[in-house]
Design a protein around this motif. Structure first.
Motif, PDB file in Angstrom:
ATOM      1  N   PHE A  98       1.254  -1.646  -0.448  1.00 38.35           N
ATOM      2  CA  PHE A  98      -0.023   0.296   0.025  1.00 38.35           C
ATOM      3  C   PHE A  98       0.921   1.251  -0.422  1.00 38.35           C
ATOM      4  CE2 PHE A  98      -2.741   3.500   1.747  1.00 38.35           C
ATOM      5  CZ  PHE A  98      -3.878   3.772   1.069  1.00 38.35           C
ATOM      6  N   ARG A  99       2.000   1.002   0.531  1.00 38.57           N
ATOM      7  CA  ARG A  99       2.840   2.203   0.120  1.00 38.57           C
ATOM      8  C   ARG A  99       3.039   3.012  -1.133  1.00 38.57           C
ATOM      9  NH1 ARG A  99       5.707   6.526   0.025  1.00 38.57           N
ATOM     10  NH2 ARG A  99       7.238   6.737   0.957  1.00 38.57           N
TER      11      ARG A  99
ATOM     12  N   HIS B  74       3.628   8.989   2.788  1.00 43.67           N
ATOM     13  CA  HIS B  74       3.823   8.833   3.377  1.00 43.67           C
ATOM     14  C   HIS B  74       4.270   7.277   4.156  1.00 43.67           C
ATOM     15  CE1 HIS B  74       0.136   7.324   5.252  1.00 43.67           C
ATOM     16  NE2 HIS B  74      -0.480   8.179   4.358  1.00 43.67           N
ATOM     17  N   ASP B  75       5.017   7.581   5.184  1.00 44.86           N
ATOM     18  CA  ASP B  75       5.868   5.553   5.658  1.00 44.86           C
ATOM     19  C   ASP B  75       3.783   5.235   6.312  1.00 44.86           C
ATOM     20  OD1 ASP B  75       7.799   6.853   5.516  1.00 44.86           O
ATOM     21  OD2 ASP B  75       8.815   6.251   8.076  1.00 44.86           O
ATOM     22  N   MET B  76       4.052   4.109   6.897  1.00 44.10           N
ATOM     23  CA  MET B  76       2.830   3.440   6.658  1.00 44.10           C
ATOM     24  C   MET B  76       2.905   3.195   8.109  1.00 44.10           C
ATOM     25  SD  MET B  76       1.277   1.751   4.268  1.00 44.10           S
ATOM     26  CE  MET B  76       1.528   3.458   4.093  1.00 44.10           C
ATOM     27  N   ARG B  77       3.755   3.680   8.950  1.00 38.62           N
ATOM     28  CA  ARG B  77       3.384   3.918  10.670  1.00 38.62           C
ATOM     29  C   ARG B  77       3.074   5.023  10.740  1.00 38.62           C
ATOM     30  NH1 ARG B  77       9.949   6.046  12.096  1.00 38.62           N
ATOM     31  NH2 ARG B  77       9.949   6.969  10.087  1.00 38.62           N
ATOM     32  N   ASN B  78       2.322   5.773  10.094  1.00 38.05           N
ATOM     33  CA  ASN B  78       1.838   7.065  10.283  1.00 38.05           C
ATOM     34  C   ASN B  78      -0.151   6.436  10.242  1.00 38.05           C
ATOM     35  OD1 ASN B  78       4.238   8.411   9.706  1.00 38.05           O
ATOM     36  ND2 ASN B  78       3.857   9.645   8.150  1.00 38.05           N
TER      37      ASN B  78
ATOM     38  N   ALA C  32       9.693  -5.536   0.986  1.00 38.03           N
ATOM     39  CA  ALA C  32       8.947  -5.750   2.425  1.00 38.03           C
ATOM     40  C   ALA C  32       8.402  -6.594   1.957  1.00 38.03           C
ATOM     41  CB  ALA C  32       8.223  -4.091   2.330  1.00 38.03           C
ATOM     42  N   GLN C  33       7.107  -7.209   1.134  1.00 38.27           N
ATOM     43  CA  GLN C  33       6.443  -8.251   1.182  1.00 38.27           C
ATOM     44  C   GLN C  33       7.021  -9.326   1.281  1.00 38.27           C
ATOM     45  OE1 GLN C  33       4.149  -8.279  -2.683  1.00 38.27           O
ATOM     46  NE2 GLN C  33       3.362 -10.192  -2.092  1.00 38.27           N
ATOM     47  N   GLU C  34       8.111  -9.449   0.602  1.00 40.73           N
ATOM     48  CA  GLU C  34       8.916 -11.402   0.323  1.00 40.73           C
ATOM     49  C   GLU C  34       9.193 -11.667   2.214  1.00 40.73           C
ATOM     50  OE1 GLU C  34      12.022 -10.350  -2.360  1.00 40.73           O
ATOM     51  OE2 GLU C  34      11.066 -10.746  -3.970  1.00 40.73           O
ATOM     52  N   VAL C  35       9.711 -10.594   2.696  1.00 39.98           N
ATOM     53  CA  VAL C  35       9.694 -10.473   4.378  1.00 39.98           C
ATOM     54  C   VAL C  35       9.106 -10.963   5.019  1.00 39.98           C
ATOM     55  CG1 VAL C  35      11.711  -9.237   6.540  1.00 39.98           C
ATOM     56  CG2 VAL C  35      12.380  -8.977   3.938  1.00 39.98           C
ATOM     57  N   VAL C  36       7.888 -10.183   4.894  1.00 39.20           N
ATOM     58  CA  VAL C  36       6.880 -10.101   5.338  1.00 39.20           C
ATOM     59  C   VAL C  36       6.851 -12.168   5.690  1.00 39.20           C
ATOM     60  CG1 VAL C  36       4.319 -10.256   6.410  1.00 39.20           C
ATOM     61  CG2 VAL C  36       6.261  -8.307   6.006  1.00 39.20           C
ATOM     62  N   GLU C  37       6.130 -12.376   4.681  1.00 37.57           N
ATOM     63  CA  GLU C  37       5.958 -13.658   4.101  1.00 37.57           C
ATOM     64  C   GLU C  37       6.562 -15.231   4.166  1.00 37.57           C
ATOM     65  OE1 GLU C  37       4.758 -12.927  -0.487  1.00 37.57           O
ATOM     66  OE2 GLU C  37       3.232 -12.299   0.144  1.00 37.57           O
ATOM     67  N   PHE C  38       8.005 -14.710   3.953  1.00 38.75           N
ATOM     68  CA  PHE C  38       8.922 -15.088   4.787  1.00 38.75           C
ATOM     69  C   PHE C  38       8.800 -15.617   5.874  1.00 38.75           C
ATOM     70  CE2 PHE C  38      13.222 -15.873   7.355  1.00 38.75           C
ATOM     71  CZ  PHE C  38      13.577 -16.790   6.253  1.00 38.75           C
TER      72      PHE C  38
ATOM     73  N   GLU D  57       8.595   2.179   7.593  1.00 40.39           N
ATOM     74  CA  GLU D  57       7.929   2.664   6.336  1.00 40.39           C
ATOM     75  C   GLU D  57       6.860   1.951   5.008  1.00 40.39           C
ATOM     76  OE1 GLU D  57       9.494   4.832   2.206  1.00 40.39           O
ATOM     77  OE2 GLU D  57      10.968   4.122   3.615  1.00 40.39           O
ATOM     78  N   TYR D  58       7.278   0.954   5.430  1.00 40.10           N
ATOM     79  CA  TYR D  58       6.587  -0.475   4.044  1.00 40.10           C
ATOM     80  C   TYR D  58       5.131  -0.973   5.181  1.00 40.10           C
ATOM     81  CZ  TYR D  58       8.779   1.549   0.199  1.00 40.10           C
ATOM     82  OH  TYR D  58       9.496   1.974  -0.518  1.00 40.10           O
TER      83      TYR D  58
END
Length: 268
Positions: free
Chosen positions: A103-104, A109-113, A167-173, A203-204
């Motif tokens: 969605f980033r 803006h960063d997703m943490r916001n 970021a997607q690859e890391v979360v899925e891992f 950020e993501y």
């Protein structure tokens, strides 16, 4: 887009009870959007007069676009805690689940916001929020509204973003490798430093990698409890990386508000 189909996603607390109260359908996105959208999801219910139901669940590490005539519509950031939705009467909800990190691409803006917040759909897309919701309410079948959302998303210029992909690859891992409990192990696998991974997730994804590890281990715990009435909590605790059952039970209650022994199938 793919055909609408029933589904039973992970994270529903007391799943055997949940699906007696509402219907959940997933619609796969078109090929043009499958890189950013995980699925479109639809919830419909029709409860008898005077009956209400509160559904608890642990959301995944994703942002969602939600059209909800009953409560609040908008773009929802990642939810850091458990989430409870109250159903009564007759209703419907349409949602878009974005892949983690993706969605980033739509936001400046960063997703943490956005974490633990909801903002109007028009904050990111060229639409009238009220007209969008009215269009959904007027649709005879919920799934028929998916093309409208597809067109809205496709009207945006979705640029390639290597960091979103990473970021997607890391979360899925993290999600599929249940033996992963430490951020350093994840960082080493992707040849980045733990600090760089923290910055990427802020950020993501919208929250730190340690939270993501703990969330997916806890979702696994809920699935195990949903699927068995005779599970060993000691074995489950160790399998999920907790020192002992007491530490696991404390973490579980802190997140869900209930003890592990209060979740799952009734004894047979």
């Amino acid at each position: 887009m793919g055909r609408a189909k029933p589904n039973q996603p992970k994270g529903l607390i007391e799943k055997h009870v949940s699906l007696q109260h509402f219907d959940l359908t997933l619609v796969t996105p078109s090929a043009a959007l499958e890189r950013v959208v995980a699925n479109y999801w639809i919830i419909e219910w029709d409860l008898p007069k005077g009956r209400a139901y509160a559904q608890e669940n642990l959301p995944h590490a994703s942002q969602h676009l939600v059209l909800d005539p009953q409560y609040q519509s908008g773009v929802f950031g990642l939810t850091s805690g458990a989430f409870t939705y109250h159903l009564q009467g007759k209703g419907r909800v349409f949602g878009v689940k974005f892949h983690p990190g993706q969605f980033r691409r739509f936001a400046a803006h960063d997703m943490r916001n956005l974490t633990d917040h909801c903002v109007p759909v028009s904050s990111y897309f060229d639409v009238d929020d009220h007209e969008l919701l009215r269009g959904f309410c007027a649709a005879k079948h919920c799934a028929d509204f998916a093309p409208t959302i597809e067109l809205m998303l496709l009207n945006c210029e979705i640029k390639e973003d290597a960091k979103a992909k990473l970021a997607q690859e890391v979360v899925e891992f993290i999600e599929v490798n249940r033996e992963i409990f430490e951020v350093a192990v994840v960082a080493q696998h992707f040849h980045v430093s733990p600090r760089a991974l923290q910055r990427l997730f802020a950020e993501y994804v919208g929250i730190g990698p340690k939270w993501v590890i703990e969330r997916y281990r806890m979702i696994e715990a809920i699935e195990a409890l949903n699927n068995s009435s005779h599970i060993s909590l000691t074995e489950l605790s160790h399998a999920l990386g907790y020192f002992d059952q007491a530490h696991f039970s404390k973490a579980f209650k802190r997140l869900t508000g209930r003890r592990p022994t209060e979740i799952g199938l009734p004894p047979t």
